[in-house]
Design an enzyme around this catalytic site. Structure first.
Site, PDB file in Angstrom:
ATOM      1  N   LYS A 183      37.140  43.804  40.099  1.00 34.16           N
ATOM      2  CA  LYS A 183      36.693  42.856  41.128  1.00 34.16           C
ATOM      3  C   LYS A 183      37.900  42.279  41.853  1.00 34.16           C
ATOM      4  O   LYS A 183      38.816  41.746  41.223  1.00 34.16           O
ATOM      5  CB  LYS A 183      35.893  41.725  40.490  1.00 34.16           C
ATOM      6  N   GLU A 257      43.722  37.551  29.298  1.00 34.17           N
ATOM      7  CA  GLU A 257      45.024  36.996  29.718  1.00 34.17           C
ATOM      8  C   GLU A 257      44.720  35.678  30.417  1.00 34.17           C
ATOM      9  O   GLU A 257      44.200  35.672  31.534  1.00 34.17           O
ATOM     10  CB  GLU A 257      45.719  37.954  30.693  1.00 34.17           C
ATOM     11  N   CYS A 291      50.530  31.624  35.795  1.00 33.20           N
ATOM     12  CA  CYS A 291      50.073  31.353  34.430  1.00 33.20           C
ATOM     13  C   CYS A 291      51.235  31.052  33.492  1.00 33.20           C
ATOM     14  O   CYS A 291      51.126  30.215  32.618  1.00 33.20           O
ATOM     15  CB  CYS A 291      49.293  32.550  33.923  1.00 33.20           C
ATOM     16  N   GLU A 391      46.914  22.552  32.025  1.00 37.90           N
ATOM     17  CA  GLU A 391      47.422  23.326  33.155  1.00 37.90           C
ATOM     18  C   GLU A 391      47.062  22.588  34.454  1.00 37.90           C
ATOM     19  O   GLU A 391      45.895  22.310  34.703  1.00 37.90           O
ATOM     20  CB  GLU A 391      46.726  24.699  33.120  1.00 37.90           C
TER      21      GLU A 391
HETATM   22  P1  NAD Z   1      39.056  31.620  37.180  1.00 32.63           P
HETATM   23  O1  NAD Z   1      38.837  31.760  35.723  1.00 32.63           O
HETATM   24  O2  NAD Z   1      38.356  30.533  37.900  1.00 32.63           O
HETATM   25  O3  NAD Z   1      38.623  32.971  37.932  1.00 32.63           O
HETATM   26  C1  NAD Z   1      39.169  34.215  37.589  1.00 32.63           C
HETATM   27  C2  NAD Z   1      38.215  35.299  38.031  1.00 32.63           C
HETATM   28  O4  NAD Z   1      37.037  35.206  37.250  1.00 32.63           O
HETATM   29  C3  NAD Z   1      37.785  35.203  39.496  1.00 32.63           C
HETATM   30  O5  NAD Z   1      37.864  36.500  40.049  1.00 32.63           O
HETATM   31  C4  NAD Z   1      36.334  34.736  39.395  1.00 32.63           C
HETATM   32  O6  NAD Z   1      35.516  35.192  40.448  1.00 32.63           O
HETATM   33  C5  NAD Z   1      35.896  35.351  38.090  1.00 32.63           C
HETATM   34  N1  NAD Z   1      34.762  34.690  37.424  1.00 32.63           N
HETATM   35  C6  NAD Z   1      34.306  33.429  37.570  1.00 32.63           C
HETATM   36  N2  NAD Z   1      33.248  33.211  36.748  1.00 32.63           N
HETATM   37  C7  NAD Z   1      33.042  34.353  36.058  1.00 32.63           C
HETATM   38  C8  NAD Z   1      32.121  34.745  35.042  1.00 32.63           C
HETATM   39  N3  NAD Z   1      31.179  33.908  34.578  1.00 32.63           N
HETATM   40  N4  NAD Z   1      32.231  35.989  34.536  1.00 32.63           N
HETATM   41  C9  NAD Z   1      33.171  36.850  34.975  1.00 32.63           C
HETATM   42  N5  NAD Z   1      34.064  36.540  35.952  1.00 32.63           N
HETATM   43  C10 NAD Z   1      33.998  35.306  36.483  1.00 32.63           C
HETATM   44  O7  NAD Z   1      40.619  31.551  37.396  1.00 32.63           O
HETATM   45  P2  NAD Z   1      41.394  31.397  38.764  1.00 32.63           P
HETATM   46  O8  NAD Z   1      41.292  29.999  39.250  1.00 32.63           O
HETATM   47  O9  NAD Z   1      41.012  32.500  39.695  1.00 32.63           O
HETATM   48  O10 NAD Z   1      42.887  31.703  38.283  1.00 32.63           O
HETATM   49  C11 NAD Z   1      43.689  30.760  37.687  1.00 32.63           C
HETATM   50  C12 NAD Z   1      43.715  30.921  36.179  1.00 32.63           C
HETATM   51  O11 NAD Z   1      44.103  32.239  35.817  1.00 32.63           O
HETATM   52  C13 NAD Z   1      44.737  29.999  35.546  1.00 32.63           C
HETATM   53  O12 NAD Z   1      44.241  29.467  34.363  1.00 32.63           O
HETATM   54  C14 NAD Z   1      45.905  30.942  35.277  1.00 32.63           C
HETATM   55  O13 NAD Z   1      46.795  30.488  34.297  1.00 32.63           O
HETATM   56  C15 NAD Z   1      45.178  32.179  34.871  1.00 32.63           C
HETATM   57  N6  NAD Z   1      46.032  33.365  34.991  1.00 32.63           N
HETATM   58  C16 NAD Z   1      46.430  34.026  33.866  1.00 32.63           C
HETATM   59  C17 NAD Z   1      47.277  35.134  33.953  1.00 32.63           C
HETATM   60  C18 NAD Z   1      47.762  35.865  32.726  1.00 32.63           C
HETATM   61  O14 NAD Z   1      48.187  37.004  32.867  1.00 32.63           O
HETATM   62  N7  NAD Z   1      47.764  35.270  31.545  1.00 32.63           N
HETATM   63  C19 NAD Z   1      47.702  35.574  35.206  1.00 32.63           C
HETATM   64  C20 NAD Z   1      47.289  34.890  36.328  1.00 32.63           C
HETATM   65  C21 NAD Z   1      46.440  33.786  36.208  1.00 32.63           C
END
Ligand code: NAD
Length: 493
Positions: A183, A257, A291, A391
């Site tokens: 996605k 992750e 992250c 965070e």
């Molecule tokens: P988020 O969890 O809000 O969204 C991430 C993705 O999940 C989006 O594409 C969203 O559409 C999708 N999503 C939302 N609800 C869902 C569900 N019920 N089922 C499946 N998918 C769903 O996170 P964000 O705001 O997009 O990103 C920021 C977060 O990501 C922060 O916590 C950051 O630390 C983390 N992050 C982690 C890494 C890593 O490699 N550890 C890398 C980048 C970001």
């Protein structure tokens, strides 16, 4: 006046790539994508619906046996071809990345290059997947282990570095012989949409890579799909809990992750200029929306005020500005909601008596219509406060003093997250000792991010997730061991 939109004439047209079909209108809801640089709508993207998710999973399922059966050198060559194409289209992809999440062009320019490196690295594994021969105690027997791909991987990634996140996931998934439905994140969809096109242009068989733009419902439909064999989720812990619940229905294995609150420990024997620059990088890089950024600074008391002074001096030289200006180091944060959330955290800390040394208020003038916040350093933050424990995902650093090495280790680990840790000291004995006690998936000594390489495992401990991307461990994440026992006892006549 507001900062102008980047050139949108080359926006990718297809929010969905399913098999060999480039689909201009998904059957799901359209969502407005906003450019963080000026708050203006860039495009209405027609995302995927439930039927599109089904079709994408079916396409991946149909393509997978032939993809896995393709000789490793053929998978290798296709991945190398894709990496070359990323480099050829680097300028275009960087602009799409900037348009998506507002990251400055200077930084976005690295994204296609580091993404290409991931594909090159895993191309190298595609023809080297091997098993083991075991010594059977109860022989004579030939006992060996070989590795099989899972099949169809469903992947969901966030907006903060979409091209890199996609490459981190897709490299090992594809090298191992899996097919993927991924996605594109709704807050920054364009670079991943274009990446999907490049896969087809590079000659990947249709169905090996399927891309679906859309929001949470699309993500939920992918991770809860009964015909997805493995889930790769990159995002927040709050969403990960829902992902695990959906995957539980089908007992689908997950690699997660997640977020972090990485400690930066500065000892009194550190090179303060370097530690100051690197300490600030946690707020500067992607405007603190990374992250693994170090955002929780722990500074030894003897140098505490001196270190704060160094940080203030360096911070004064950091330019927040138009993401399209080649000299801009820090761009906007992702959304108005993020601005409000981040300023709320700053206010809470201020009310609790912490010292806001730099930044702390929204930028106005040219910046007013975008989502711009300055580099914000907050000193004297209580270790157990919200700011130090959660965070913020914005350009905000908390600074807390400590006295001894043991206390530094305790404070660094006393947090629900365990993604990264950074240690600044000139004493290698101490660095080695402290690194060995960090509850974190990645530890840097006198460095600030160089260790995140294609050849090294990346992932979290504790609530930062489980599973690893990168290196051989990242490959094994998408392979299953199969133990084959072959009886070699002579037949009994
Ligand atoms: P988020 O969890 O809000 O969204 C991430 C993705 O999940 C989006 O594409 C969203 O559409 C999708 N999503 C939302 N609800 C869902 C569900 N019920 N089922 C499946 N998918 C769903 O996170 P964000 O705001 O997009 O990103 C920021 C977060 O990501 C922060 O916590 C950051 O630390 C983390 N992050 C982690 C890494 C890593 O490699 N550890 C890398 C980048 C970001």
């Amino acid at each position: 006046m507001a900062f102008a939109l980047p050139d949108t004439s080359a926006l990718p047209r297809y929010p969905l790539i399913i098999g060999d079909s480039l689909v201009e209108r998904g059957s799901g809801e359209a969502f407005a994508h906003i450019y963080p640089g000026n708050g203006q709508c860039v495009a209405e993207v027609a995302g995927a619906g439930a039927a599109d998710v089904d079709a994408a999973v079916s396409a991946a399922r149909a393509a997978q046996p032939a993809w896995a059966a393709l000789p490793g050198d053929a998978r290798r060559d296709l991945l190398l071809q894709l990496a070359a194409s990323l480099k050829q289209h680097a300028g275009e992809l960087a602009l799409l990345e900037t348009l998506g999440n507002g990251s400055p062009v200077m930084m976005a320019g690295y994204a296609p290059i580091v993404a290409a490196q991931r594909f090159e690295y895993y191309a190298g594994w595609a023809d080297k997947i091997r098993g083991q021969t075991l010594q059977a105690w109860n022989g004579p027997a030939h006992n060996y282990v070989d590795y099989a791909p899972y099949g169809v991987v469903g992947a969901v990634i966030p907006w903060n570095g979409p091209l890199f996140a996609a490459a981190m996931v897709m490299g090992p998934v594809l090298a191992a012989g899996n097919c993927i439905v991924i996605k594109a994140p709704e807050l920054a969809p364009y670079s991943v949409m274009r990446l999907g096109e490049l896969f087809l242009e590079a000659g990947f068989p249709p169905g090996v890579v399927n891309v679906l733009a859309g929001g949470p419902e699309v993500g939920a439909a992918i991770v809860g799909h009964a015909d997805v064999d493995k889930v790769q989720f990159v995002g927040s812990g709050a969403t990960a809990r829902k992902v695990l619940a959906s995957a539980a229905a089908n007992l689908t294995p997950c690699c997660l992750e997640l977020g972090g609150k990485s400690a930066v420990i500065v000892f009194d024997d550190a090179d303060l200029a370097r530690a100051g620059q690197m300490g600030l990088s946690g707020a500067i890089s992607v405007s603190g929306q990374g992250c693994v950024n170090g955002t929780r600074l722990l500074v030894q008391r003897g140098i505490y005020e001196q270190y704060l002074g160094v940080m203030q001096q360096i911070a004064a030289r950091i330019t927040v500005g138009d993401p399209l200006d080649a000299g801009t180091v820090m761009g906007p944060v992702i959304s108005e909601a993020a601005v409000q959330r981040i300023l709320g955290s700053v206010e809470q800390a201020r009310d609790a008596g912490a010292r806001v040394l730099t930044g702390g208020t929204r930028l106005d003038g040219d910046y007013a219509e975008g989502f711009f916040l300055p580099l914000t350093v907050i000193a004297d933050v209580a270790h157990d406060s919200d700011l130090a424990q959660h965070e913020v995902f914005g350009p905000v650093l908390s600074v807390t003093p400590f006295d001894t090495e043991e206390e530094a280790i305790h404070l660094a680990n006393d947090c629900d997250y365990g993604l990264g840790a950074y240690i600044h000291t000139s004493d290698l004995r101490r660095a080695h000792h402290v690194a060995g006690h960090m509850q974190a998936g990645m530890v840097h000594v006198n460095a600030s991010g160089e260790g995140m390489q294609p050849f090294a495992p990346f992932g979290g401990m504790k609530q930062s997730g489980f599973g690893r991307l990168g290196g051989e461990q990242g490959l094994l994440e998408f392979l299953q061991a199969r133990n084959v026992w072959m009886n070699l006892k002579p037949a009994q006549a």
